[in-house]
Design an enzyme around this catalytic site. Structure first.
Site, PDB file in Angstrom:
ATOM      1  N   GLY A 223     -34.502 -15.560 -19.852  1.00 13.97           N
ATOM      2  CA  GLY A 223     -33.358 -14.571 -19.886  1.00 13.97           C
ATOM      3  C   GLY A 223     -33.861 -13.701 -19.397  1.00 13.97           C
ATOM      4  CG  ASP A 250     -32.278 -12.483  -4.167  1.00 12.78           C
ATOM      5  OD1 ASP A 250     -33.100 -10.815  -4.478  1.00 12.78           O
ATOM      6  OD2 ASP A 250     -32.793 -12.995  -3.175  1.00 12.78           O
ATOM      7  CB  SER A 289     -28.699 -20.754  -5.587  1.00 21.30           C
ATOM      8  OG  SER A 289     -29.707 -20.585  -5.832  1.00 21.30           O
TER       9      SER A 289
HETATM   10  P1  ATP Z   1     -36.605 -15.197  -7.354  1.00 22.66           P
HETATM   11  O1  ATP Z   1     -37.902 -13.762  -7.289  1.00 22.66           O
HETATM   12  O2  ATP Z   1     -37.673 -16.454  -7.805  1.00 22.66           O
HETATM   13  O3  ATP Z   1     -35.496 -14.627  -7.212  1.00 22.66           O
HETATM   14  P2  ATP Z   1     -36.898 -12.970 -10.065  1.00 22.66           P
HETATM   15  O4  ATP Z   1     -38.760 -13.852 -10.435  1.00 22.66           O
HETATM   16  O5  ATP Z   1     -36.589 -12.355  -9.072  1.00 22.66           O
HETATM   17  O6  ATP Z   1     -36.300 -14.836  -9.408  1.00 22.66           O
HETATM   18  P3  ATP Z   1     -36.316 -14.507 -12.546  1.00 22.66           P
HETATM   19  O7  ATP Z   1     -36.573 -13.725 -13.664  1.00 22.66           O
HETATM   20  O8  ATP Z   1     -37.401 -16.004 -12.555  1.00 22.66           O
HETATM   21  O9  ATP Z   1     -36.314 -13.258 -11.053  1.00 22.66           O
HETATM   22  O10 ATP Z   1     -35.472 -14.271 -12.950  1.00 22.66           O
HETATM   23  C1  ATP Z   1     -33.794 -14.217 -13.097  1.00 22.66           C
HETATM   24  C2  ATP Z   1     -32.619 -14.425 -13.821  1.00 22.66           C
HETATM   25  O11 ATP Z   1     -32.744 -15.630 -13.528  1.00 22.66           O
HETATM   26  C3  ATP Z   1     -33.409 -13.970 -15.561  1.00 22.66           C
HETATM   27  O12 ATP Z   1     -33.521 -13.668 -15.870  1.00 22.66           O
HETATM   28  C4  ATP Z   1     -32.500 -15.433 -15.856  1.00 22.66           C
HETATM   29  O13 ATP Z   1     -30.837 -14.921 -16.167  1.00 22.66           O
HETATM   30  C5  ATP Z   1     -32.113 -16.519 -14.627  1.00 22.66           C
HETATM   31  N1  ATP Z   1     -33.673 -18.179 -14.719  1.00 22.66           N
HETATM   32  C6  ATP Z   1     -34.560 -16.949 -14.316  1.00 22.66           C
HETATM   33  N2  ATP Z   1     -34.976 -19.058 -14.640  1.00 22.66           N
HETATM   34  C7  ATP Z   1     -34.049 -19.709 -15.448  1.00 22.66           C
HETATM   35  C8  ATP Z   1     -34.329 -20.932 -16.573  1.00 22.66           C
HETATM   36  N3  ATP Z   1     -35.613 -21.623 -16.023  1.00 22.66           N
HETATM   37  N4  ATP Z   1     -34.095 -20.468 -17.406  1.00 22.66           N
HETATM   38  C9  ATP Z   1     -32.460 -20.154 -17.312  1.00 22.66           C
HETATM   39  N5  ATP Z   1     -32.310 -19.399 -16.752  1.00 22.66           N
HETATM   40  C10 ATP Z   1     -32.924 -18.796 -15.716  1.00 22.66           C
HETATM   41  O1  RIB Z   2     -35.597 -13.720  -3.466  1.00 19.75           O
HETATM   42  C1  RIB Z   2     -35.223 -14.179  -2.825  1.00 19.75           C
HETATM   43  C2  RIB Z   2     -35.546 -14.399  -0.813  1.00 19.75           C
HETATM   44  O2  RIB Z   2     -36.519 -13.344  -1.032  1.00 19.75           O
HETATM   45  C3  RIB Z   2     -35.904 -15.523   0.208  1.00 19.75           C
HETATM   46  O3  RIB Z   2     -33.857 -15.375   0.621  1.00 19.75           O
HETATM   47  C4  RIB Z   2     -36.495 -14.698   1.176  1.00 19.75           C
HETATM   48  O4  RIB Z   2     -35.997 -14.129   2.409  1.00 19.75           O
HETATM   49  C5  RIB Z   2     -37.037 -13.171   0.024  1.00 19.75           C
HETATM   50  O5  RIB Z   2     -36.516 -12.569   0.999  1.00 19.75           O
END
Ligand code: ATP
Ligand code: RIB
Length: 315
Positions: A223, A250, A289
């Site tokens: 979360g 994002d 997505s």
């Molecule tokens: P990415 O770089 O892969 O785009 P991130 O590392 O910036 O993502 P995360 O903290 O992994 O961000 O995820 C962002 C949000 O997505 C979390 O705060 C949550 O709301 C949702 N989320 C991510 N993974 C899950 C999961 N396994 N189950 C439910 N919600 C998730």
């Molecule tokens: O957060 C995901 C994004 O990180 C991808 O779409 C890639 O282009 C990088 O910028």
């Protein structure tokens, strides 16, 4: 409800693998590569538009076919691209994305034209920035442009959200210009963790002491954490089947920005962003997505109903 996103536009080349590659290793992916739209800035712009905001982007692309199709896709998603500059002779940003069976990813970005977004681009967009409710930034563009954009926004009383991705090393001097900082766990630790221990709570506290108004740490499958001076609240994750987490952050940032631009309270906007991001991890790739506002409303209603029936069954 106007959101201006100042950031990167990339094309993503994604290869699905059983496991992520290690240094000096070559592995064979599951099938063909997939070419799709990406870039943290562009993904967040599309997410904010999907959430219902009026969105404009300030960005740079190269004069190649990737840049052309990126702009076409942004326009199709309702994003105003009048401040997206096409640079002759430059390449559009490109990201190599590996996704494993559990949905984890590894990303390397070749910035290309993103690296040429300059202070002049920010000056050219000053009227747009001043007329915004929210300015949303990431760190896939030069820091000078980020700082200039924050200065223009703050002088006009426009709220600044910064997703500090990729994470800078250590605490930048300009953090006090950020109203709402949205790091993931690694970024929070890199920015605020070293002197404060490794927990998201401690990192958020240090970032608030450094002058950030509000910190929202995204915690992946745990979360997120909403932190403001003197109070912290953990927002529980939704239980979902993970396909690909690329772009979850994002989607989160885009929905958060749109909610705040519409005048929502930070707690409500974070709740919606948490649901939107949960949906995004059940779908493949970054851009495809991103859910629509109606999907998110339906998802939240279904989960409320699920929680209600669970409560009734236990009573
Ligand atoms: P990415 O770089 O892969 O785009 P991130 O590392 O910036 O993502 P995360 O903290 O992994 O961000 O995820 C962002 C949000 O997505 C979390 O705060 C949550 O709301 C949702 N989320 C991510 N993974 C899950 C999961 N396994 N189950 C439910 N919600 C998730
Ligand atoms: O957060 C995901 C994004 O990180 C991808 O779409 C890639 O282009 C990088 O910028």
């Amino acid at each position: 409800m106007r959101v201006t996103v100042i950031g990167s536009i990339n094309s993503d080349i994604t290869i699905a693998t059983d496991s992520l590659v290690k240094p000096n290793e070559t592995i064979v992916g599951q099938s063909d590569y997939i070419l799709s739209q990406g870039g943290k800035g562009a993904n967040q712009a599309v997410a904010a538009a999907a959430a219902g905001a009026t969105v404009a982007m300030v960005a740079c692309v190269g004069d190649d076919s990737f840049g052309e199709s990126a702009i076409a896709d942004l326009k199709k998603s309702g994003v105003d691209c009048s401040h997206v500059r096409t640079i002759a002779g430059a390449s559009t940003g490109m990201a190599a994305v590996l996704v494993d069976k559990a949905g984890n990813n590894m990303i390397t970005v070749a910035p290309g034209a993103n690296g040429r977004l300059g202070v002049d681009d920010i000056h050219a967009a000053e009227a747009l920035i001043r007329a915004s409710d929210i300015v949303l930034l990431q760190l896939e563009i030069p820091t000078a442009a980020v700082e200039a954009a924050m200065r223009v926004a703050r002088a006009a009383g426009v709220r600044v959200i910064l997703n500090p991705a990729p994470a800078p090393a250590g605490l930048p001097g300009w953090l006090d210009q950020v109203d709402i900082l949205v790091p993931n766990q690694h970024e929070a630790a890199a920015l605020g963790g070293a002197a404060a221990g490794s927990s998201a709570e401690a990192a958020a506290e240090r970032l608030i002491t450094a002058g950030v108004g509000t910190v929202v740490v995204t915690l992946g499958g745990d979360g997120c954490l909403l932190a403001q001076a003197g109070r912290q609240r953990h927002i529980a994750p939704y239980a979902v089947d993970v396909v690909d987490t690329t772009g979850a952050g994002d989607t989160f940032c885009g929905f958060l920005a749109a909610g705040l631009a519409a005048g929502e309270d930070i707690g409500d906007a974070v709740e919606t962003a948490n649901a939107a991001a949960a949906i995004s991890v059940t779908r493949a790739r970054a851009r495809e997505s991103v859910p629509g506002a109606a999907d998110v409303a339906q998802f939240r209603a279904q989960h409320r109903r699920a929680a209600d029936s669970l409560r009734k069954a236990r009573a």
